[in-house]
Design an enzyme around this catalytic site. Structure first.
Site, PDB file in Angstrom:
ATOM      1  N   GLY A 217       0.829  -1.211   0.000  1.00 12.19           N
ATOM      2  CA  GLY A 217       0.000   0.000   0.000  1.00 12.19           C
ATOM      3  C   GLY A 217       0.854   1.248   0.000  1.00 12.19           C
ATOM      4  O   GLY A 217       0.609   2.196   0.748  1.00 12.19           O
ATOM      5  N   ALA A 218       1.867   1.255  -0.876  1.00 11.15           N
ATOM      6  CA  ALA A 218       2.923   2.276  -0.809  1.00 11.15           C
ATOM      7  C   ALA A 218       2.651   3.528  -1.628  1.00 11.15           C
ATOM      8  O   ALA A 218       3.456   4.459  -1.608  1.00 11.15           O
ATOM      9  CB  ALA A 218       4.243   1.659  -1.274  1.00 11.15           C
TER      10      ALA A 218
ATOM     11  N   GLY B 247      -0.498   8.200   1.244  1.00  9.47           N
ATOM     12  CA  GLY B 247      -0.727   8.229   2.683  1.00  9.47           C
ATOM     13  C   GLY B 247       0.393   7.661   3.519  1.00  9.47           C
ATOM     14  O   GLY B 247       1.572   7.970   3.327  1.00  9.47           O
ATOM     15  N   ILE B 248       0.036   6.802   4.472  1.00 12.12           N
ATOM     16  CA  ILE B 248       0.994   6.242   5.418  1.00 12.12           C
ATOM     17  C   ILE B 248       2.059   5.431   4.706  1.00 12.12           C
ATOM     18  O   ILE B 248       3.254   5.529   5.017  1.00 12.12           O
ATOM     19  CB  ILE B 248       0.257   5.378   6.470  1.00 12.12           C
ATOM     20  CG1 ILE B 248      -0.627   6.265   7.357  1.00 12.12           C
ATOM     21  CG2 ILE B 248       1.250   4.601   7.318  1.00 12.12           C
ATOM     22  CD1 ILE B 248      -1.551   5.491   8.286  1.00 12.12           C
TER      23      ILE B 248
ATOM     24  N   SER C 146      -4.763  -0.430  13.595  1.00 15.43           N
ATOM     25  CA  SER C 146      -5.640   0.717  13.871  1.00 15.43           C
ATOM     26  C   SER C 146      -6.051   0.682  15.332  1.00 15.43           C
ATOM     27  O   SER C 146      -6.108  -0.387  15.959  1.00 15.43           O
ATOM     28  CB  SER C 146      -6.893   0.658  12.987  1.00 15.43           C
ATOM     29  OG  SER C 146      -7.866   1.594  13.408  1.00 15.43           O
TER      30      SER C 146
ATOM     31  N   TYR D 200     -14.823  -3.206   9.595  1.00 16.87           N
ATOM     32  CA  TYR D 200     -13.410  -2.811   9.503  1.00 16.87           C
ATOM     33  C   TYR D 200     -12.722  -3.017  10.844  1.00 16.87           C
ATOM     34  O   TYR D 200     -11.625  -3.588  10.916  1.00 16.87           O
ATOM     35  CB  TYR D 200     -13.311  -1.356   9.059  1.00 16.87           C
ATOM     36  CG  TYR D 200     -11.941  -0.743   9.257  1.00 16.87           C
ATOM     37  CD1 TYR D 200     -10.924  -0.977   8.342  1.00 16.87           C
ATOM     38  CD2 TYR D 200     -11.678   0.080  10.355  1.00 16.87           C
ATOM     39  CE1 TYR D 200      -9.661  -0.421   8.516  1.00 16.87           C
ATOM     40  CE2 TYR D 200     -10.426   0.638  10.536  1.00 16.87           C
ATOM     41  CZ  TYR D 200      -9.421   0.388   9.622  1.00 16.87           C
ATOM     42  OH  TYR D 200      -8.170   0.945   9.810  1.00 16.87           O
TER      43      TYR D 200
END
Length: 292
Positions: free
Chosen positions: A47-48, A51-52, A180, A197
């Site tokens: 997920g690069a 964002g984070i 999270s 989630y």
């Protein structure tokens, strides 16, 4: 200069067998000193592209690592690699296209890492998403998508990362799950669509402990950590609210100063700079003004 001394860290350095001296270094310099063992080593960040994940890629490259950034949008990762600060860093960012909902693509990515670099030292499971899908009215396709990305992809990437680390005898590898605060309690934002989630992040919390126990059974020194952020100002809420014309992401952040993606990247660096006898299990960080 006296004012600046307040921001300096003190460390003791052994010069000879019986002689120590004290030196003062800035927090930035101290981080560089303690991160030196990771220089030139290989890290994977899922997920690069935004964002984070993008912030973590920038931080690791700045500390001399070769970072494999994966996402479906290859162009965004390539754009990060072309940023002036990234190009000037001692490390480099390599983009690989991978849809983590497809096991075959994950396995293909790890084969490419094995062929190209021959090793993997750090795996940051950052890819994650949420749909507005309440437990009573949610779309089951959305539930499956969250499970595929937040749980299954994390488990498959972890399994393949540990396998590659053990193949070549890496003793100090690190797995980091970006989880999270929703994995510790249900959301107090009045958003029932986050309940599923949150369930996936409770799973990540359990999987982190399960992996830790399995690694200890193998007498492995590969370490496992998770990061549990509260509200972070990224694309997350924009995507979550994409089908709700009555709300927008900007409204979510009006009540407080949210965390920034860099705050999470800094916490990743904290985990990596801890000495070998320390295993950071879970870090919870939230905005100061976030009550719940």
């Amino acid at each position: 200069m006296e004012g600046k001394d307040n921001f300096l860290s003190h460390i003791m350095v052994q010069l000879t067998e019986d002689y120590f001296t004290e030196i003062r270094v800035s927090p930035q310099s101290y981080t560089r000193l303690t991160m030196e063992r990771w220089n030139g080593r290989i890290a994977l960040v899922t997920g690069a592209s935004v964002g984070i994940g993008a912030a973590i890629c920038r931080a690791l490259v700045q500390h001399g690592m070769v970072v494999v950034g994966c996402a479906r949008n290859l162009d965004k990762i390539k754009a990060i690699a072309e940023e002036d600060a990234v190009k000037a860093s001692p490390g480099r960012l390599v983009a690989i296209k991978c849809d983590v909902t497809q096991e075959s693509e994950i396995l293909s990515m790890f084969d490419q890492i094995r062929r190209t670099f021959g090793r993997l030292d750090i795996c940051v499971n950052n890819a994650g998403l949420s749909h507005d899908a309440p437990l009573l009215t949610g779309n089951t396709e959305d539930w499956r998508n969250m499970l595929d990305v937040n749980v299954m992809a994390l488990c498959i990437c972890t399994q393949e990362a540990v396998k590659l680390m053990r193949e070549i005898g890496i003793k100090d590898g690190q797995i980091i799950h970006i989880s999270s605060i929703g994995g510790h309690r249900q959301s107090a934002l009045g958003m029932p669509g986050l309940h599923f989630y949150s369930g996936t992040k409770f799973m990540v919390r359990a999987l982190t402990e399960g992996l830790r126990r399995e690694l200890k059974t193998l007498n492995s020194h590969i370490r496992i950590a998770s990061l549990s952020p509260g509200m972070v100002e990224t694309e997350f809420f924009g995507r979550y609210l994409k089908n709700d014309p009555t709300r927008n992401a900007a409204d979510v952040f009006k009540s407080m100063k949210a965390l920034e993606a860099k705050d999470i990247a800094d916490s990743v660096l904290y985990i990596l700079k801890t000495p070998p006898h320390v295993e950071v299990h879970d870090i919870i960080l939230r905005p100061y003004d976030q009550a719940m």
